[in-house]
Scaffold this motif. Structure first.
Motif, PDB file in Angstrom:
ATOM      1  N   ALA A  27      37.981  70.378 115.247  1.00 42.82           N
ATOM      2  CA  ALA A  27      37.956  71.311 114.110  1.00 42.82           C
ATOM      3  C   ALA A  27      37.230  70.704 112.912  1.00 42.82           C
ATOM      4  N   GLN A  28      37.410  69.418 112.682  1.00 36.86           N
ATOM      5  CA  GLN A  28      36.739  68.749 111.569  1.00 36.86           C
ATOM      6  C   GLN A  28      35.233  68.653 111.827  1.00 36.86           C
ATOM      7  N   VAL A  77      29.163  81.885 118.555  1.00 41.78           N
ATOM      8  CA  VAL A  77      30.116  81.210 117.678  1.00 41.78           C
ATOM      9  C   VAL A  77      31.423  81.148 118.453  1.00 41.78           C
ATOM     10  N   ASP A  78      31.803  79.963 118.867  1.00 48.85           N
ATOM     11  CA  ASP A  78      33.044  79.756 119.618  1.00 48.85           C
ATOM     12  C   ASP A  78      33.747  78.555 118.979  1.00 48.85           C
ATOM     13  N   GLU A  79      34.399  78.819 117.863  1.00 46.42           N
ATOM     14  CA  GLU A  79      35.058  77.753 117.100  1.00 46.42           C
ATOM     15  C   GLU A  79      36.224  77.169 117.868  1.00 46.42           C
ATOM     16  N   PRO A  80      36.367  75.877 117.996  1.00 42.65           N
ATOM     17  CA  PRO A  80      35.502  74.781 117.569  1.00 42.65           C
ATOM     18  C   PRO A  80      34.674  74.202 118.708  1.00 42.65           C
ATOM     19  N   HIS A  81      34.128  75.060 119.568  1.00 44.96           N
ATOM     20  CA  HIS A  81      33.449  74.566 120.769  1.00 44.96           C
ATOM     21  C   HIS A  81      31.931  74.691 120.767  1.00 44.96           C
ATOM     22  N   ALA A  82      31.387  75.763 120.183  1.00 44.73           N
ATOM     23  CA  ALA A  82      29.938  75.980 120.281  1.00 44.73           C
ATOM     24  C   ALA A  82      29.423  76.792 119.098  1.00 44.73           C
ATOM     25  N   ASP A 117      27.376  71.766 120.811  1.00 47.43           N
ATOM     26  CA  ASP A 117      28.539  71.902 121.683  1.00 47.43           C
ATOM     27  C   ASP A 117      29.484  70.762 121.374  1.00 47.43           C
ATOM     28  N   LEU A 118      30.772  71.086 121.293  1.00 47.77           N
ATOM     29  CA  LEU A 118      31.797  70.095 120.968  1.00 47.77           C
ATOM     30  C   LEU A 118      32.868  70.121 122.047  1.00 47.77           C
ATOM     31  N   ARG A 119      33.361  68.939 122.402  1.00 45.89           N
ATOM     32  CA  ARG A 119      34.497  68.883 123.326  1.00 45.89           C
ATOM     33  C   ARG A 119      35.408  67.734 122.909  1.00 45.89           C
ATOM     34  N   TRP A 172      33.525  70.581 113.853  1.00 48.74           N
ATOM     35  CA  TRP A 172      33.015  71.956 113.853  1.00 48.74           C
ATOM     36  C   TRP A 172      32.618  72.398 112.453  1.00 48.74           C
ATOM     37  N   SER A 173      33.446  72.090 111.462  1.00 44.12           N
ATOM     38  CA  SER A 173      33.144  72.529 110.102  1.00 44.12           C
ATOM     39  C   SER A 173      31.817  71.952 109.612  1.00 44.12           C
ATOM     40  N   LEU A 174      31.431  70.792 110.092  1.00 41.97           N
ATOM     41  CA  LEU A 174      30.153  70.180 109.722  1.00 41.97           C
ATOM     42  C   LEU A 174      29.005  70.718 110.580  1.00 41.97           C
ATOM     43  N   ALA A 175      29.222  70.835 111.884  1.00 42.54           N
ATOM     44  CA  ALA A 175      28.164  71.287 112.794  1.00 42.54           C
ATOM     45  C   ALA A 175      27.791  72.744 112.549  1.00 42.54           C
ATOM     46  N   SER A 176      28.729  73.553 112.109  1.00 48.20           N
ATOM     47  CA  SER A 176      28.452  74.975 111.888  1.00 48.20           C
ATOM     48  C   SER A 176      28.030  75.276 110.452  1.00 48.20           C
ATOM     49  N   ASP A 177      27.935  74.256 109.617  1.00 47.16           N
ATOM     50  CA  ASP A 177      27.476  74.409 108.242  1.00 47.16           C
ATOM     51  C   ASP A 177      25.970  74.166 108.221  1.00 47.16           C
TER      52      ASP A 177
END
Length: 164
Positions: free
Chosen positions: A20-21, A78-83, A102-104, A23-28
């Motif tokens: 989640a942390q 947009v698939d928070e917090p995955h993609a 992509d985040l895992r 994701w907030s950076l990658a999606s900004d």
């Protein structure tokens, strides 16, 4: 002869922070320009104010070989917090690249991968390579290497922010 086959570049890093942390950076969209040597700025357009499917943003780019240019991108996943993924569009609507994060979750942290695939429509790089078939491999290799370097700086920059 040069082929317009799909070309993909990807990089990844392990981050000591929860998805989640990260994701907030990658999606900004304002974060990557802080680290990429080519992407100089990004802003939401057409009334968009954050990542949602269909939202659009503009990107300001510059490098020594291609000069300066602006792109328009449209969010496609947009698939928070995955993609988080978007297409880069030309003014005529052609989709010349797809970018994604992509985040895992892994071992109490996050693996962050950034990737870029040229296409599905021909890009300006493809058009130059077709016009200069004897230089096509060198042109494509140089461009993909440049993109990989910027992507590596971006994911490492996000790692630094998330772990700070």
């Amino acid at each position: 002869m040069y082929s317009l086959e799909d070309r993909t570049v990807e990089v990844e890093t392990r981050i000591r922070a929860v998805p989640a942390q990260v994701w907030s950076l990658a999606s900004d969209i304002t974060v990557p320009p802080r680290f990429s040597g080519e992407l100089r700025g990004a802003e939401w357009i057409d009334g968009a104010d954050g990542p949602r499917v269909g939202a659009r943003f503009s990107g300001r780019n510059r490098n020594d070989y291609m000069g300066e240019w602006t792109t328009t991108s449209e969010v496609v996943e947009v698939d928070e917090p995955h993609a988080f993924a978007w297409h880069v569009l030309l003014p005529d609507g052609r989709r010349v690249a797809t970018w994604r994060f992509d985040l895992r979750a892994e071992d109490g942290g996050t693996v962050l991968r950034q990737s870029m695939a040229v296409g599905p429509d021909p890009s300006p790089m493809d058009e130059i390579a077709v016009k200069r078939p004897h230089d096509a491999d060198r042109i494509v290799t140089k461009r993909l290497t440049m993109l990989e370097e910027g992507m590596r700086a971006t994911v490492e920059g996000i790692r630094g922010l998330a772990e700070a």
